[in-house]
Design an enzyme around this catalytic site. Structure first.
Site, short mmCIF file in Angstrom:
data_model
loop_
_atom_site.label_atom_id
_atom_site.label_comp_id
_atom_site.label_asym_id
_atom_site.label_seq_id
_atom_site.Cartn_x
_atom_site.Cartn_y
_atom_site.Cartn_z
N LYS A 52 24.08 60.58 40.13
CA LYS A 52 23.70 59.19 39.86
C LYS A 52 22.22 58.98 40.14
CE LYS A 52 28.42 57.63 40.56
NZ LYS A 52 29.44 57.00 41.40
N GLN A 96 30.03 54.50 47.10
CA GLN A 96 30.78 55.64 46.58
C GLN A 96 32.15 55.71 47.25
OE1 GLN A 96 29.78 57.51 44.02
NE2 GLN A 96 31.61 58.78 44.07
N ASP A 119 29.77 48.77 39.41
CA ASP A 119 30.99 49.56 39.18
C ASP A 119 32.07 48.73 38.47
OD1 ASP A 119 31.03 52.27 39.94
OD2 ASP A 119 31.05 51.75 42.07
N1 GUN Z 1 34.46 57.66 43.16
C1 GUN Z 1 35.00 58.25 42.06
N2 GUN Z 1 34.64 57.56 40.95
C2 GUN Z 1 33.88 56.53 41.36
C3 GUN Z 1 33.20 55.48 40.68
O1 GUN Z 1 33.24 55.34 39.46
N3 GUN Z 1 32.51 54.61 41.46
C4 GUN Z 1 32.45 54.73 42.81
N4 GUN Z 1 31.75 53.84 43.49
N5 GUN Z 1 33.06 55.69 43.47
C5 GUN Z 1 33.77 56.58 42.75
#
Ligand code: GUN
Length: 282
Positions: A52, A96, A119
Site C-alpha cells: 500500500k 490494517q 476501506d
Molecule cells: N486485511 C485484509 N484485507 C484488508 C483490507 O482490505 N483492509 C484492511 N484495512 N485490512 C485488511
C-alpha cells in the site's frame, strides 16, 4: 477458451488516472495523504501494508505510517484514530486487519470518521452503498466492478451469482452488482445444490476462501468468472478459489490468480484516497 481479464493492466491504467488527479490537487496546494496504521507485526499484514505504501509513493499520495506495538491498548489506538480524524491534512485512515485479539476490531472501525474510511468498512458507508448516495466502497468488490466495466462486460440484466457473504467482499459485491442492475443471488456455506445455482450465472464472482473449489461443473458455458480467492499451495505457487485449468475452457472471460482481482484492490484504495481529498478540497 476464455479471454483473460488482466488486472495488472487495468490496475495500472487506474493508477495512472489517480496519479494525474493527485498531481492536479498538488498544483492546487493539496497533498493527498493516507494514514496507515498497523498494530503488531503479522508478516502477511506487513507485506500488504508495504504494498500500500509503495502504491501511494507511485501515484503521488503521501503515506503516514503508524507502526504500533502488539501490546498497544484499545484506548491508545482509538486516541490515535480520533487525532487523525481531526487533522485537515489527512484524507484517508486505514487500520490494517486483523488486529491483535485484545482489541475490539468493530469498535476501531466505527471510530474512523466515515469521511476518511477509505476501506469502506464503516456502517455509514455500508449503509450508503445499500441506500444510495456518496460514500466509500470496500476496495476489492469495487475493483471487481472496474474489471468488468473496463473489459466491456455489461452487468445490467445479467444473472450475477456471488459465492461468499463476508462483510468485506461478498455482501458489498452483491450490493454493487445490484446497483449496476444485475439480478443478484448470494450463495454461502449453507446453500443447497451450490452447483445448480452457480450454473445459472452469466457473471460468477467467487470469494469463499477454498483453493480451486470451483471447477467446470459449477460454471455455465460462456460465463464470466471472477476469482477473488488467493492461496499459496505447498510448492509456494499462488492459486485462487477457482480451478483455472478446469474452468477457463468453458468461460468467456476469467480473472487469473495472481494478476486478476488482487492488483485492483490497491488501485481502488488509491482511488478512494483521491476521492476523499477531492471532496475535502471542495
Ligand atoms: N486485511 C485484509 N484485507 C484488508 C483490507 O482490505 N483492509 C484492511 N484495512 N485490512 C485488511
Amino acid at each position: 477458451m476464455a479471454q483473460i481479464i488482466d488486472g495488472k493492466v487495468i490496475s495500472a491504467q487506474m493508477k495512472e488516472e489517480v496519479k494525474q488527479r493527485a498531481a492536479k490537487l498538488a498544483a492546487q496546494g493539496t497533498t493527498v495523504t493516507l494514514a496507515v496504521i498497523q498494530v503488531g507485526n503479522d508478516p502477511a499484514s506487513s507485506v500488504y501494508v508495504g504494498n500500500k505504501k509503495k502504491a501511494c509513493e507511485y501515484v503521488g499520495i503521501r503515506s503516514l505510517a503508524y507502526e504500533l506495538e502488539e501490546d498497544t491498548t484499545q484506548k491508545e489506538l482509538l486516541e490515535l484514530i480520533q487525532e487523525l480524524n481531526g487533522r485537515g491534512d489527512v484524507n484517508g485512515i486505514l487500520v490494517q486487519l486483523p488486529l491483535p485479539g485484545h482489541i475490539r476490531e468493530e469498535e476501531v472501525i466505527q471510530t474512523i470518521s466515515p469521511d476518511k474510511d477509505v476501506d469502506g468498512f464503516h456502517v455509514q458507508n455500508v449503509g450508503r452503498l445499500n441506500v444510495g448516495g456518496e460514500g466509500f466502497v470496500s476496495c476489492t468488490p469495487a475493483g471487481v466492478i472496474q474489471l468488468l466495466k473496463r473489459s466491456g462486460i455489461m452487468i445490467e440484466g445479467k444473472e450475477c451469482v456471488v459465492v461468499g457473504r463476508s462483510n468485506i467482499v461478498g455482501k458489498p459485491m452483491a450490493a454493487l452488482l445490484l446497483r449496476e442492475n444485475g439480478t443478484v443471488t448470494v450463495c454461502h456455506s449453507r446453500t443447497k445444490n451450490l452447483a445448480e445455482v452457480t450454473r445459472r450465472a452469466d457473471i460468477l464472482v467467487v470469494a469463499i476462501g477454498k483453493p480451486k473449489f470451483i471447477t467446470a461443473e459449477y460454471v455455465k458455458d460462456g460465463a464470466v468468472v471472477v476469482d477473488v480467492g488467493i492461496h499459496r499451495n505447498e510448492n509456494g505457487k499462488l492459486c485462487g478459489d477457482v480451478d483455472f485449468d478446469s474452468v477457463s475452457p468453458k468461460a468467456s472471460y476469467i480473472t487469473p490468480v495472481p494478476g486478476g482481482v488482487g492488483p485492483m484492490t490497491i488501485a481502488m484504495l488509491m482511488e478512494n484516497c483521491l476521492q476523499s481529498a477531492e471532496r475535502m478540497a471542495r
